[in-house]
Design a protein around this motif. Structure first.
Motif, PDB file in Angstrom:
ATOM      1  N   ASP A 217     -14.020 -49.404  31.995  1.00  0.00           N
ATOM      2  CA  ASP A 217     -13.233 -49.249  33.220  1.00  0.00           C
ATOM      3  C   ASP A 217     -12.780 -47.801  33.358  1.00  0.00           C
ATOM      4  OD1 ASP A 217     -11.664 -49.470  35.425  1.00  0.00           O
ATOM      5  OD2 ASP A 217     -10.214 -50.880  34.575  1.00  0.00           O
ATOM      6  N   VAL A 218     -13.318 -47.104  34.356  1.00  0.00           N
ATOM      7  CA  VAL A 218     -12.955 -45.701  34.600  1.00  0.00           C
ATOM      8  C   VAL A 218     -12.409 -45.528  36.013  1.00  0.00           C
ATOM      9  CG1 VAL A 218     -14.571 -44.734  32.928  1.00  0.00           C
ATOM     10  CG2 VAL A 218     -15.358 -45.232  35.249  1.00  0.00           C
ATOM     11  N   THR A 219     -11.877 -46.604  36.577  1.00  0.00           N
ATOM     12  CA  THR A 219     -11.407 -46.565  37.961  1.00  0.00           C
ATOM     13  C   THR A 219     -10.339 -45.500  38.186  1.00  0.00           C
ATOM     14  OG1 THR A 219     -11.822 -48.946  38.106  1.00  0.00           O
ATOM     15  CG2 THR A 219     -10.487 -47.960  39.850  1.00  0.00           C
ATOM     16  N   ASP A 220      -9.419 -45.366  37.246  1.00  0.00           N
ATOM     17  CA  ASP A 220      -8.275 -44.464  37.430  1.00  0.00           C
ATOM     18  C   ASP A 220      -8.470 -43.092  36.787  1.00  0.00           C
ATOM     19  OD1 ASP A 220      -6.874 -46.471  38.806  1.00  0.00           O
ATOM     20  OD2 ASP A 220      -6.175 -47.348  36.920  1.00  0.00           O
ATOM     21  N   VAL A 221      -9.657 -42.820  36.258  1.00  0.00           N
ATOM     22  CA  VAL A 221      -9.916 -41.526  35.630  1.00  0.00           C
ATOM     23  C   VAL A 221     -10.253 -40.502  36.719  1.00  0.00           C
ATOM     24  CG1 VAL A 221     -11.343 -40.262  33.978  1.00  0.00           C
ATOM     25  CG2 VAL A 221     -10.768 -42.665  33.559  1.00  0.00           C
ATOM     26  N   LYS A 222      -9.697 -39.291  36.606  1.00  0.00           N
ATOM     27  CA  LYS A 222      -9.969 -38.250  37.598  1.00  0.00           C
ATOM     28  C   LYS A 222     -11.442 -37.842  37.559  1.00  0.00           C
ATOM     29  CE  LYS A 222      -5.300 -36.314  37.649  1.00  0.00           C
ATOM     30  NZ  LYS A 222      -4.466 -35.096  37.451  1.00  0.00           N
ATOM     31  N   ILE A 223     -11.975 -37.534  38.729  1.00  0.00           N
ATOM     32  CA  ILE A 223     -13.404 -37.239  38.848  1.00  0.00           C
ATOM     33  C   ILE A 223     -13.812 -36.055  37.987  1.00  0.00           C
ATOM     34  CG2 ILE A 223     -15.196 -36.449  40.446  1.00  0.00           C
ATOM     35  CD1 ILE A 223     -13.993 -38.158  42.590  1.00  0.00           C
ATOM     36  N   ASN A 224     -12.958 -35.036  37.901  1.00  0.00           N
ATOM     37  CA  ASN A 224     -13.335 -33.842  37.139  1.00  0.00           C
ATOM     38  C   ASN A 224     -13.377 -34.076  35.630  1.00  0.00           C
ATOM     39  OD1 ASN A 224     -10.612 -34.051  36.630  1.00  0.00           O
ATOM     40  ND2 ASN A 224     -10.049 -32.094  37.541  1.00  0.00           N
ATOM     41  N   ARG A 225     -12.961 -35.253  35.187  1.00  0.00           N
ATOM     42  CA  ARG A 225     -13.029 -35.587  33.763  1.00  0.00           C
ATOM     43  C   ARG A 225     -14.162 -36.568  33.452  1.00  0.00           C
ATOM     44  NH1 ARG A 225      -7.297 -37.262  31.451  1.00  0.00           N
ATOM     45  NH2 ARG A 225      -8.566 -37.120  29.553  1.00  0.00           N
ATOM     46  N   LEU A 226     -14.941 -36.910  34.452  1.00  0.00           N
ATOM     47  CA  LEU A 226     -16.021 -37.871  34.280  1.00  0.00           C
ATOM     48  C   LEU A 226     -17.355 -37.165  34.079  1.00  0.00           C
ATOM     49  CD1 LEU A 226     -15.181 -40.408  37.142  1.00  0.00           C
ATOM     50  CD2 LEU A 226     -14.765 -40.741  34.703  1.00  0.00           C
ATOM     51  N   LEU A 231     -19.498 -41.313  36.422  1.00  0.00           N
ATOM     52  CA  LEU A 231     -19.231 -41.240  37.853  1.00  0.00           C
ATOM     53  C   LEU A 231     -19.839 -42.425  38.588  1.00  0.00           C
ATOM     54  CD1 LEU A 231     -18.225 -39.780  40.419  1.00  0.00           C
ATOM     55  CD2 LEU A 231     -20.377 -38.500  40.415  1.00  0.00           C
ATOM     56  N   ILE A 232     -21.064 -42.806  38.238  1.00  0.00           N
ATOM     57  CA  ILE A 232     -21.707 -43.952  38.882  1.00  0.00           C
ATOM     58  C   ILE A 232     -20.930 -45.232  38.588  1.00  0.00           C
ATOM     59  CG2 ILE A 232     -23.844 -45.266  39.105  1.00  0.00           C
ATOM     60  CD1 ILE A 232     -23.924 -42.404  40.166  1.00  0.00           C
ATOM     61  N   ASP A 233     -20.453 -45.370  37.329  1.00  0.00           N
ATOM     62  CA  ASP A 233     -19.640 -46.546  36.991  1.00  0.00           C
ATOM     63  C   ASP A 233     -18.373 -46.595  37.843  1.00  0.00           C
ATOM     64  OD1 ASP A 233     -21.401 -47.447  35.089  1.00  0.00           O
ATOM     65  OD2 ASP A 233     -20.388 -46.474  33.410  1.00  0.00           O
ATOM     66  N   GLN A 234     -17.747 -45.435  38.063  1.00  0.00           N
ATOM     67  CA  GLN A 234     -16.532 -45.415  38.872  1.00  0.00           C
ATOM     68  C   GLN A 234     -16.817 -45.774  40.327  1.00  0.00           C
ATOM     69  OE1 GLN A 234     -14.320 -41.748  40.177  1.00  0.00           O
ATOM     70  NE2 GLN A 234     -12.812 -42.462  38.675  1.00  0.00           N
ATOM     71  N   LEU A 235     -17.939 -45.288  40.862  1.00  0.00           N
ATOM     72  CA  LEU A 235     -18.290 -45.625  42.240  1.00  0.00           C
ATOM     73  C   LEU A 235     -18.539 -47.121  42.391  1.00  0.00           C
ATOM     74  CD1 LEU A 235     -20.701 -42.664  43.151  1.00  0.00           C
ATOM     75  CD2 LEU A 235     -18.304 -42.950  43.778  1.00  0.00           C
ATOM     76  N   VAL A 236     -19.221 -47.724  41.412  1.00  0.00           N
ATOM     77  CA  VAL A 236     -19.474 -49.169  41.462  1.00  0.00           C
ATOM     78  C   VAL A 236     -18.164 -49.939  41.388  1.00  0.00           C
ATOM     79  CG1 VAL A 236     -20.525 -51.114  40.232  1.00  0.00           C
ATOM     80  CG2 VAL A 236     -21.801 -48.987  40.505  1.00  0.00           C
ATOM     81  N   GLN A 237     -17.286 -49.545  40.451  1.00  0.00           N
ATOM     82  CA  GLN A 237     -16.010 -50.246  40.288  1.00  0.00           C
ATOM     83  C   GLN A 237     -15.113 -50.077  41.509  1.00  0.00           C
ATOM     84  OE1 GLN A 237     -14.661 -48.548  36.581  1.00  0.00           O
ATOM     85  NE2 GLN A 237     -16.314 -49.508  35.418  1.00  0.00           N
TER      86      GLN A 237
END
Length: 323
Positions: A217-226, A231-237
């Motif tokens: 789960d990387v929903t709340d992680v800032k984009i610049n730290r991904l 990033l793809i996992d965050q977009l899906v979530q």
């Protein structure tokens, strides 16, 4: 002013048929991508061609690198190769795109070009596929598939935003979103939450539901730290969080606040809204008891799930359509 009476559903919506025998098609885009993830790559436009089965509501997504006729025909051939033969195709008339947005002018010009009509007509005649168009400026003729397409387009564009994805990243994102859309519950197969499953479009495609997409789960992680992978996992979530909430809200919809919604009663199968539900997870339960207020309105109910029995507010319960 008088309005015509609502007609019966077309045969393609109610007649038993193999998935995608009767299909609707629509376009989404453009999205800006690069051909690879290397630095200094020049960006270009890409589109998503969406196919939806009119009977099972299953969805199939194909990425198209441009709006040329050969590219669309290649996407159509990939769809046929993976989903099998098609009998009828339904789509909006090209004039529906006029004046919608400047970025849709390319799609409109593509659909109206003589080259497209000539080559596509030849391809249809070779495979004996009947293509039907809805009248111009009449999205209600598309009914339920138009609503699914609109929902998908809205959430995907909001989730991707200004992100510049590579072709492979967009393809990965698209296929994962396809599995999310095909996991949506259609109706309950059993009134017991511990026995049986919820019928989904995936049952018609793979004969079994998909349980999860393995990812942290990387929903709340800032984009610049991904990383690009994360990033793809965050977009899906993020897509799942937006779309699943809207889908559950649609099951609770009512015309006006001064009209009563569908009352919950003991024995009713419901989906339970959870803010932290993982992708492809649809918590389900059965109403065992209701608790009316002094005004007789039911606002709290007891729900039996696989993990026990809990009290939940009715606003967090979405009645599942019956068979």
């Amino acid at each position: 002013m008088t309005y015509p009476k609502m007609g019966e559903l077309p045969a393609t919506r109610v007649v038993e048929a193999k998935p995608f025998v009767n299909t609707a098609c629509d376009y989404l885009g453009p999205l800006m991508i690069t051909l690879s993830g290397k630095r200094g790559q020049r960006s270009q436009k890409a589109y998503i061609c969406l196919f939806i089965c009119l009977a099972t509501k299953a969805i199939h997504l194909e990425v198209a690198s441009d709006l040329s006729t050969p590219t669309f025909l290649n996407a159509f051939k990939r769809f046929l190769s993976r989903r099998g033969p098609v009998k009828t195709m339904l789509s909006d008339n090209g004039t529906n795109f006029v004046g919608a947005k400047n970025q849709l002018d390319e799609i409109y010009n593509f659909l109206e070009s003589d080259n497209y009509k000539k080559e596509f007509s030849h391809e249809l005649s070779e495979n004996r596929i009947e293509w039907r168009f809805n009248p111009a400026s009449s999205p209600h003729f598309g009914g339920i598939f138009e609503a699914q397409v609109r929902s998908f387009k809205t959430h995907l564009l909001k989730v991707v935003g200004d992100q510049l994805l590579s072709y492979e990243e967009l393809l990965t994102l698209t296929v994962q979103i396809e599995s999310l859309l095909n996991s949506r519950p259609l109706c309950s197969l059993s009134s017991d939450p511990t026995d049986g499953e919820i019928l989904t479009p995936n049952h018609f495609l793979t004969l079994t539901p998909l349980n999860c997409i393995p990812a942290v789960d990387v929903t709340d992680v800032k984009i610049n730290r991904l990383t690009r992978f994360q990033l793809i996992d965050q977009l899906v979530q993020s897509f799942w969080a937006r779309w699943s909430l809207e889908y559950l809200s649609q099951l609770q919809a009512r015309e006006k606040w001064n009209s009563n919604s569908t009352p919950v009663v003991p024995g009713m199968v419901v989906l339970i809204k959870q803010d932290n539900a993982a992708p492809l997870s649809w918590p389900r339960g059965v109403i065992t008891q209701v608790f009316p207020g002094k005004d007789g309105v039911i606002r709290v109910a007891s729900v039996r799930t696989t993990k026990g029995e809990f009290k939940r507010p009715v606003v967090k319960l979405a009645p599942l359509p019956t068979q």
